[in-house]
Structures are given as C-alpha cells and as structure tokens.
Design an enzyme around this catalytic site. Sequence first.
Site, PDB file in Angstrom:
ATOM      1  N   CYS A   2      83.281  58.536  14.244  1.00 47.55           N
ATOM      2  CA  CYS A   2      82.462  57.648  15.062  1.00 47.55           C
ATOM      3  C   CYS A   2      81.662  58.491  16.051  1.00 47.55           C
ATOM      4  O   CYS A   2      81.934  59.648  16.266  1.00 47.55           O
ATOM      5  CB  CYS A   2      83.366  56.688  15.809  1.00 47.55           C
ATOM      6  SG  CYS A   2      84.462  55.796  14.711  1.00 47.55           S
ATOM      7  N   ARG A  27      75.014  59.843  11.888  1.00 50.04           N
ATOM      8  CA  ARG A  27      76.403  59.859  11.390  1.00 50.04           C
ATOM      9  C   ARG A  27      76.722  58.591  10.616  1.00 50.04           C
ATOM     10  O   ARG A  27      77.784  58.465  10.029  1.00 50.04           O
ATOM     11  CB  ARG A  27      77.377  59.983  12.564  1.00 50.04           C
ATOM     12  CG  ARG A  27      77.191  61.228  13.415  1.00 50.04           C
ATOM     13  CD  ARG A  27      77.879  61.064  14.754  1.00 50.04           C
ATOM     14  NE  ARG A  27      79.315  61.172  14.636  1.00 50.04           N
ATOM     15  CZ  ARG A  27      79.995  62.266  14.965  1.00 50.04           C
ATOM     16  NH1 ARG A  27      79.340  63.330  15.398  1.00 50.04           N
ATOM     17  NH2 ARG A  27      81.292  62.315  14.867  1.00 50.04           N
ATOM     18  N   TRP A  75      82.507  54.077  12.663  1.00 48.94           N
ATOM     19  CA  TRP A  75      82.596  54.234  11.212  1.00 48.94           C
ATOM     20  C   TRP A  75      84.000  53.750  10.888  1.00 48.94           C
ATOM     21  O   TRP A  75      84.966  54.480  11.058  1.00 48.94           O
ATOM     22  CB  TRP A  75      82.383  55.685  10.814  1.00 48.94           C
ATOM     23  CG  TRP A  75      82.506  55.914   9.349  1.00 48.94           C
ATOM     24  CD1 TRP A  75      83.630  56.276   8.652  1.00 48.94           C
ATOM     25  CD2 TRP A  75      81.474  55.766   8.360  1.00 48.94           C
ATOM     26  NE1 TRP A  75      83.350  56.362   7.324  1.00 48.94           N
ATOM     27  CE2 TRP A  75      82.040  56.058   7.106  1.00 48.94           C
ATOM     28  CE3 TRP A  75      80.141  55.417   8.411  1.00 48.94           C
ATOM     29  CZ2 TRP A  75      81.320  56.019   5.913  1.00 48.94           C
ATOM     30  CZ3 TRP A  75      79.410  55.389   7.232  1.00 48.94           C
ATOM     31  CH2 TRP A  75      79.997  55.681   6.007  1.00 48.94           C
ATOM     32  N   ASN A 101      87.509  57.693  18.515  1.00 50.74           N
ATOM     33  CA  ASN A 101      87.134  58.259  17.217  1.00 50.74           C
ATOM     34  C   ASN A 101      88.404  58.856  16.649  1.00 50.74           C
ATOM     35  O   ASN A 101      89.112  59.575  17.334  1.00 50.74           O
ATOM     36  CB  ASN A 101      86.071  59.349  17.407  1.00 50.74           C
ATOM     37  CG  ASN A 101      85.685  59.984  16.074  1.00 50.74           C
ATOM     38  OD1 ASN A 101      85.934  59.400  15.019  1.00 50.74           O
ATOM     39  ND2 ASN A 101      85.124  61.173  16.120  1.00 50.74           N
ATOM     40  N   GLY A 102      88.753  58.506  15.404  1.00 49.15           N
ATOM     41  CA  GLY A 102      89.934  59.092  14.778  1.00 49.15           C
ATOM     42  C   GLY A 102      90.861  58.009  14.244  1.00 49.15           C
ATOM     43  O   GLY A 102      90.466  56.868  14.038  1.00 49.15           O
ATOM     44  N   GLU A 485      81.548  68.488 -12.974  1.00 49.98           N
ATOM     45  CA  GLU A 485      81.034  68.277 -11.603  1.00 49.98           C
ATOM     46  C   GLU A 485      80.149  69.455 -11.181  1.00 49.98           C
ATOM     47  O   GLU A 485      79.105  69.267 -10.555  1.00 49.98           O
ATOM     48  CB  GLU A 485      82.209  68.093 -10.645  1.00 49.98           C
ATOM     49  CG  GLU A 485      81.843  68.007  -9.181  1.00 49.98           C
ATOM     50  CD  GLU A 485      80.918  66.840  -8.824  1.00 49.98           C
ATOM     51  OE1 GLU A 485      80.706  65.952  -9.663  1.00 49.98           O
ATOM     52  OE2 GLU A 485      80.380  66.855  -7.696  1.00 49.98           O
ATOM     53  N   LYS A 489      76.291  68.976  -9.982  1.00 50.19           N
ATOM     54  CA  LYS A 489      75.779  69.483  -8.705  1.00 50.19           C
ATOM     55  C   LYS A 489      74.538  70.335  -8.907  1.00 50.19           C
ATOM     56  O   LYS A 489      73.559  70.246  -8.168  1.00 50.19           O
ATOM     57  CB  LYS A 489      76.883  70.284  -8.010  1.00 50.19           C
ATOM     58  CG  LYS A 489      77.928  69.408  -7.329  1.00 50.19           C
ATOM     59  CD  LYS A 489      77.379  68.827  -6.052  1.00 50.19           C
ATOM     60  CE  LYS A 489      78.042  67.588  -5.529  1.00 50.19           C
ATOM     61  NZ  LYS A 489      78.047  66.452  -6.432  1.00 50.19           N
ATOM     62  N   GLU A 492      71.516  68.123  -9.983  1.00 51.91           N
ATOM     63  CA  GLU A 492      70.933  67.233  -8.967  1.00 51.91           C
ATOM     64  C   GLU A 492      70.360  68.005  -7.786  1.00 51.91           C
ATOM     65  O   GLU A 492      69.512  67.507  -7.074  1.00 51.91           O
ATOM     66  CB  GLU A 492      71.946  66.200  -8.490  1.00 51.91           C
ATOM     67  CG  GLU A 492      73.164  66.728  -7.775  1.00 51.91           C
ATOM     68  CD  GLU A 492      74.076  65.602  -7.282  1.00 51.91           C
ATOM     69  OE1 GLU A 492      73.606  64.487  -7.073  1.00 51.91           O
ATOM     70  OE2 GLU A 492      75.283  65.853  -7.115  1.00 51.91           O
ATOM     71  N   HIS A 508      83.444  74.311 -31.278  1.00 51.00           N
ATOM     72  CA  HIS A 508      82.968  73.195 -32.111  1.00 51.00           C
ATOM     73  C   HIS A 508      81.475  72.971 -31.951  1.00 51.00           C
ATOM     74  O   HIS A 508      80.972  71.887 -32.239  1.00 51.00           O
ATOM     75  CB  HIS A 508      83.750  71.936 -31.755  1.00 51.00           C
ATOM     76  CG  HIS A 508      85.212  72.069 -31.993  1.00 51.00           C
ATOM     77  ND1 HIS A 508      85.769  72.141 -33.255  1.00 51.00           N
ATOM     78  CD2 HIS A 508      86.234  72.227 -31.119  1.00 51.00           C
ATOM     79  CE1 HIS A 508      87.073  72.291 -33.159  1.00 51.00           C
ATOM     80  NE2 HIS A 508      87.402  72.348 -31.872  1.00 51.00           N
ATOM     81  N   LYS A 611      71.143  58.059  -2.110  1.00 55.80           N
ATOM     82  CA  LYS A 611      72.549  58.231  -1.752  1.00 55.80           C
ATOM     83  C   LYS A 611      73.396  57.101  -2.353  1.00 55.80           C
ATOM     84  O   LYS A 611      74.516  57.304  -2.745  1.00 55.80           O
ATOM     85  CB  LYS A 611      72.725  58.232  -0.231  1.00 55.80           C
ATOM     86  CG  LYS A 611      74.171  58.492   0.223  1.00 55.80           C
ATOM     87  CD  LYS A 611      74.702  59.804  -0.312  1.00 55.80           C
ATOM     88  CE  LYS A 611      76.154  60.019   0.004  1.00 55.80           C
ATOM     89  NZ  LYS A 611      76.730  61.195  -0.709  1.00 55.80           N
TER      90      LYS A 611
HETATM   91  C1  AGP Z   1      77.010  62.688  -6.385  1.00 50.14           C
HETATM   92  O1  AGP Z   1      76.665  64.030  -6.025  1.00 50.14           O
HETATM   93  C2  AGP Z   1      75.829  61.896  -6.811  1.00 50.14           C
HETATM   94  N1  AGP Z   1      74.977  61.744  -5.671  1.00 50.14           N
HETATM   95  C3  AGP Z   1      76.142  60.624  -7.545  1.00 50.14           C
HETATM   96  O2  AGP Z   1      76.584  61.005  -8.825  1.00 50.14           O
HETATM   97  C4  AGP Z   1      77.223  59.675  -6.954  1.00 50.14           C
HETATM   98  O3  AGP Z   1      78.483  60.263  -7.062  1.00 50.14           O
HETATM   99  C5  AGP Z   1      77.212  58.375  -7.778  1.00 50.14           C
HETATM  100  O4  AGP Z   1      75.936  57.788  -7.632  1.00 50.14           O
HETATM  101  C6  AGP Z   1      78.290  57.388  -7.346  1.00 50.14           C
HETATM  102  O5  AGP Z   1      78.050  56.998  -6.015  1.00 50.14           O
HETATM  103  P1  AGP Z   1      79.222  56.172  -5.258  1.00 50.14           P
HETATM  104  O6  AGP Z   1      80.396  57.109  -5.169  1.00 50.14           O
HETATM  105  O7  AGP Z   1      78.643  55.833  -3.912  1.00 50.14           O
HETATM  106  O8  AGP Z   1      79.529  54.959  -6.091  1.00 50.14           O
END
Ligand code: AGP
Length: 616
Positions: A2, A27, A75, A101-102, A485, A489, A492, A508, A611
């Site tokens: 927070c 934040r 938050w 906060n916490g 993953e 990363k 993206e 394979h 996001k």
């Molecule tokens: C993660 O680096 C990406 N931005 C994306 O794959 C994200 O994980 C995915 O859109 C799911 O989002 P969420 O966890 O908010 O559901």
Amino acid sequence: MCGIVGYVGQQSALDVVMAGLGRLEYRGYDSAGVALVVDGKLATEKRAGKLANLQAALAEHPLGASGTGIGHTRWATHGAPNDRNAHPHVDCTRSVAVIHNGIIENFAALRAELEGRGHELVSDTDTETVAHLLEEEYPRSGNDLAEAMRRVSRRLDGAFTLLATHVDAPDVVVGARRNSPLVVGLGQGENFLASDVAAFIEHTRDALELGQDQVVELRSDSVVVTGFDGSPAEVREFHVDWDVSAAEKGGYDYFMLKEIAEQPAAIADTLLGRLESDGRLRLDEMRLSDDELREIDKIIIVACGTAFHAGLIAKYAIEHWTRIPCEVELSSEFRYRDPVLTRTTLVVAITQSGETMDTLMALRHAREQRARVLAICNTNGSTIPRESDAVLYTHAGPEVAVASTKGFLTQIVACYLVALYLGQIRGTKFGDEITSVVRDLRDMPDKVASVLETMEPVRALARELRDATSVLFIGRHVGYPIALEGALKLKELAYMHAEGFAAGELKHGPIALIEDGVPVFAVVPAAKGRSVLHDKLVSNLQEIRARGARTVVIAEEGDTAVEPYADQVIWIPSAPSLLQPLLSAIPLQVFACEMASARGHDVDQPRNLAKSVTVE
Ligand code: AGP
C-alpha cells in the site's frame, strides 16, 4: 504494497498527503483514505476505487484545515476493496486513526481478544485491530502515542508499516515498521513519513531510512526514533538524488527490474499468516469447506501465458502431494474442447490481474458445468475471484510491468500451498512432511535474493547476444515449464524468436534447429532430486553441444557434471526439485529484461501487449 503518507508542519496536511498519495499512484490500489486532526477531532474520509473518488468526496465534504495528517492507498490483502475496509481505521471512541501496509499474521487472535473485551470492529481488515489496541494502550502509556505504539507493535506478528494520529496529540504522527518500508522526509519546520520517497521529494530530498522494529515520533521540528523496546535507535540519513519518475521505480530504470528485485519479499509475503504455530496450514479465504475439498477427484488448472506456465509447474506438485489427477489447460482452449467436468472437479483459475477474459470465460464455463472453482489471484476483489467459489490471494503487491515476474513466482508458491492444504486435509501428506516443505519454501526468499546478486554475467550475455535471431530453451520435469517461460519472456520483451522444449523432445525434431552458435539455455534438474532426469539432461547437453550449440546452463552450485558441456554456467543454490523453478526462473527473467533494454525496447510496456487482456 500500500501507499502511506504522513505529515506534520505548517502546510495544509491534506494537500501534502493527497499529493503524496498521487505520487504513489503507480503502485496501483483499490481504495484510499485520509485522517486529519481538526479542532481536537479526527476528521476522516475514505473511498473505494481510484484517488479521484476520494478527491471527489473531499470536495463534497471538506475536512477542515490541519497541519497534521495521514493518508493511505490500499492494495487489499485482507478484506474486499470497499469503503468499509479502506484505511484509515479508527477505534471505538474515534480518538485514534491508523493506516497500515503489510500483513498482521496474528490479527484473528487479537481481534477475538478485543471483541471479547467489548470492542466493536466494523471492517474485515487486519489493520483495524491496531486502532483498538492503541485505544487500550494509550492511557496505559501515560497518553504517550509513541509509547502506546511501541507496546502494540510488540504484540504484532508479520509485516507492517503503521502510522497513527490521535486527537489528544494534534502535533504528532507516530509510525512503526517491521519487514515493510517506511522513510522519513526531513523538512524545514515540517517533516514527512512515507512508504517511499516519491511521496515527499518535491518538498525535501533529505531523508532517514528506518530500520527493523522501530517506532518514529514525528513533529514539525523533531523526529525521535526508538526500538520497540524504547531504546534509542540508530538511523541512516541519506539524500535522495532520484527524480520523481525514478523514485516511483524505487531507483530502478524499469518497474520490471524493481519487481524482479521484489520477488524475495513477494514470496515471503505470500507465505505470511498461512502456517499455524502447530505446523498446520490455514488458508482462510479458501471458502470451500474441507469436506468439499475431500470430494475432489480431478483438478483442472486454467490460465494464460505466464500464469499457464505456473500451472504446468503446479501440476507436478499437486499430483505428487495429493495423488489427484491434474490437467493444465490454456484458458482460451478449455471450454471449446468440451471438457468433462463434474461436481467433484476443482477448476483452478490462475491469474495475476483477475481480469483476463479468456480465464474468466473458462471459469464461467466450469461453473455452468457445476465444477467448483478456486481462483489464485494477485488482485483482491477483481472479477475472477469474485466469480469463484474460493480464492487464494498471492501477496506480490501491484505488478506494473506487463511482463509478469513476481506474479509468476508467487503463483507457484500459492499453488504449492493449495496442494499442501489438499494433502493435509486428505491425509496424503503428514504434518511433518508439510512442515518440511513449508520450511523449504520459507528458505526460498533468501535463496532468490542470492541468485539476484549474481546476475551480472547474465546481463552481459544478453548484451553480447543482442543481435541473435533465435534462442532456444530446454528443460525436464519442472524445468520444462521454466524453459517455456524463458522463451515467452524473450518473445514478449525482445520481440525475437524463442522457443522452449521438453529436452526429451529434441531428438523428435527440434534438434534439427541446432547449428553452430545457436544459443540454448538448459535448465538442469537438481542432481540429488531426480538424478535420472539430471543425467538425461546432461546427455541432451552433449547432443546439442556436439552439433555446435552455444550452451548456457542453469545448474545447482557444485553440479560439476554439466561443466564439460557448458559454454557458460549460471549457478543457483540447491533446492528441493519441486522448488527449483523459483530459482531457475530468475536468470531467464533477467536475461530477457536486459535483452529488451539492449535492443532499446520499452521494457515495462512492450509493443502490442497489455497488462491485463480483457478481451477474448
Ligand atoms: C506475462 O509475462 C504476460 N504478460 C502474460 O502472459 C500474462 O501472464 C497472461 O496474460 C495472464 O495474465 P493474468 O495472470 O493477469 O491472467
């Protein structure tokens, strides 16, 4: 995570506090509030939603002039984000206001004690207990608010930054901190308190950093810091040379770097308050009864992107610890394959934002088919938890960068807690086994922190490979989702081709991609955990190295077997095999972040991405 601001001085406390909260807006939060001492009375206002809602309320109902005030952006962790749960919280007599906060781990017991003594608590928060404890301790402390705060702080377990103001002490704000940030801004005839310097650097750049278990008594012309025991405390004075934008990122160039660095704390906070002193797990907000959970005979995890990779990792732990069959599905595919769902199916929706439309639609389909739904989410009160039968919140704090990092690691931790809890209530895991795993989990923040300290070679490698056209990632067991993953990363953030494989799949087909100089990251399983897998992956390293691959190996410290086949080794501390992803993910996050920076990309807001993907 927070936002907290306190002020004592000649300016309008409300103006200073509201501007400070605005600086903390990055934040993220779901409610906000302020408290002032005006003419010997507490004047408070608080509203769910953005700061603008609070500003509108204040315009409609002005609080009056004061030089002393505190303010908070929430938050939510305990209690939905609404007006009632917004901070500040006050005591029965409206004499003391508190913001926090916490996470106060022992708040349930404290609340029961207080209610037993006749206190009426009106919110669902852990914070409100502090206001009523201060109400009791203030007279016992000779009407000394700082002493009352010291006495209360000694009774609290967990992580907390607290600010309080009292009608009988209109010229003072008192703060306390343990495991949660609090800094003092030193002005001329005025002083400030905040969760980070962004809130006050427009007024002063001279600051004090408070240490662990300290209480600060702030007046316009004095700052007194003591330990919880009342002894004088050592504090570090520093000068802030960041600009406001850098301050919002905690001095890091990007939110993503800040959030990578926050991962130790995020893991620790996600574990807080969930293990009883007798070793049993307590997952309050689960809301599904133990009997309902004992009936579960199938688990299907639905998620997208990075959250999907967390689900792939969780599957190994869930099946190993609970012996319940577990499938992992992309949310966008789930409902179109006409899945077999019954009342005894548990669908687990993993989502940082709680608003991902693909996952929300998957959840709705599951509920239509009468399956039970558990959300694992980082955003209190968001849509997916609201529409689920149960929820387990991660406590990573706001994740601002589009590329998920601390959200990912805490999703894995939360999934492990659910798996252990299922094992606990279904008897497939003994108490001592659960305690042992939780102890290992509690060791992870320090291990993650130690990995973060050794990342310079990874950043150098990213800069060296800046012009690479493709990078491959391989892993086995829980290292396979980490390979996926790592590739995501890089895609993206660096907008480059990257692909993750199960190492056993190379022969394979994908091994045809290997030629001189192709960079391949290999996540090597713990040697002692699953040695057969370890040796198989070392064989894979030999195969690709023989064909010219440039191998970058993530391996446990001391695993010398990998060295003959590695162009570079990134060492990570040893950990139980199921927990290794919490460590092996870090170098891949750092690599992708540095690659994006080296390529001049917008690290926090990569092109074409959002996001939270709130469309199907
Ligand atoms: C993660 O680096 C990406 N931005 C994306 O794959 C994200 O994980 C995915 O859109 C799911 O989002 P969420 O966890 O908010 O559901």
